[in-house]
Design an enzyme around this catalytic site. Structure first.
Site, mmCIF file in Angstrom:
data_model
loop_
_atom_site.group_PDB
_atom_site.id
_atom_site.type_symbol
_atom_site.label_atom_id
_atom_site.label_comp_id
_atom_site.label_asym_id
_atom_site.label_seq_id
_atom_site.Cartn_x
_atom_site.Cartn_y
_atom_site.Cartn_z
ATOM 1 N N CYS A 61 0.853 -1.313 -0.167
ATOM 2 C CA CYS A 61 0.024 -0.011 -0.024
ATOM 3 C C CYS A 61 0.981 1.320 -0.021
ATOM 4 C CB CYS A 61 -1.068 -0.098 1.103
ATOM 5 S SG CYS A 61 -0.172 0.083 2.853
ATOM 6 N N HIS A 114 -2.185 1.259 7.121
ATOM 7 C CA HIS A 114 -2.643 1.155 5.649
ATOM 8 C C HIS A 114 -3.056 2.481 4.987
ATOM 9 C CE1 HIS A 114 -4.196 -1.380 2.108
ATOM 10 N NE2 HIS A 114 -5.176 -0.464 2.321
ATOM 11 N N HIS A 130 -5.532 1.350 -3.631
ATOM 12 C CA HIS A 130 -4.821 0.788 -2.646
ATOM 13 C C HIS A 130 -4.333 -0.667 -2.867
ATOM 14 C CE1 HIS A 130 -7.750 -1.580 -0.491
ATOM 15 N NE2 HIS A 130 -8.342 -1.019 -1.121
#
Length: 158
Positions: A61, A114, A130
């Site tokens: 990510c 994330h 992502h």
């Protein structure tokens, strides 16, 4: 006479090709930095997840965000928790394409792990690209239950 006609036709063909290239080049130049970053990130859609990855062979990510911004000579930290310390904090209603959204997906750890890049924000929701561990580089909707629960904050870098 045949040589003059041939030369004229050749000149017309070559000039037509040149003008098409110029138009394509101008279109690319008219893209904003945000559009270029989003376009670069989207070129990785379908790329498998790979921890620490930053190429088409595998991407994580923060690697996706890091390389997408770097494509426009904008340097960010390599790790999502450090990226979250940069830029201007936003309210959800202020989010627009090019902004970063940050998440805590590990219930046991209380830190951001994330990050995604907002690619669209319209009446139906906020969409971000992502790299997911299960599906690789994809576009998801912030309003999905999983992402809604894990959402922490949004930042504007540009």
């Amino acid at each position: 006479m045949k040589i003059k006609v041939f030369s004229l036709l050749l000149l017309l063909i070559l000039s037509a090709c040149g003008s098409k290239r110029e138009v394509a080049s101008k279109n690319n130049k008219n893209k904003t930095t945000t559009e270029k970053i989003i376009s670069y990130a989207r070129s990785f859609e379908g790329t498998p997840y790979k921890f620490g990855g930053t190429t088409k062979r595998g991407m994580d990510c923060s690697g996706l965000i890091y390389t997408s911004f770097l494509s426009q000579d904008i340097s960010l930290p390599r790790v999502s928790s450090e990226m979250a310390k940069k830029g201007k904090t936003l309210r959800q209603r202020e989010i627009r394409p090019g902004d970063l959204v940050f998440f805590r997906t590990n219930k046991r750890r209380r830190r951001i792990n994330h990050v995604g890049l907002v690619v669209n924000h319209n009446k139906s929701g906020i969409y971000f690209i992502h790299s997911s561990t299960s599906r690789g580089v994809i576009v998801s909707k912030l309003e999905e239950n999983y992402w809604k629960k894990a959402y922490v904050l949004a930042k504007r870098i540009l």
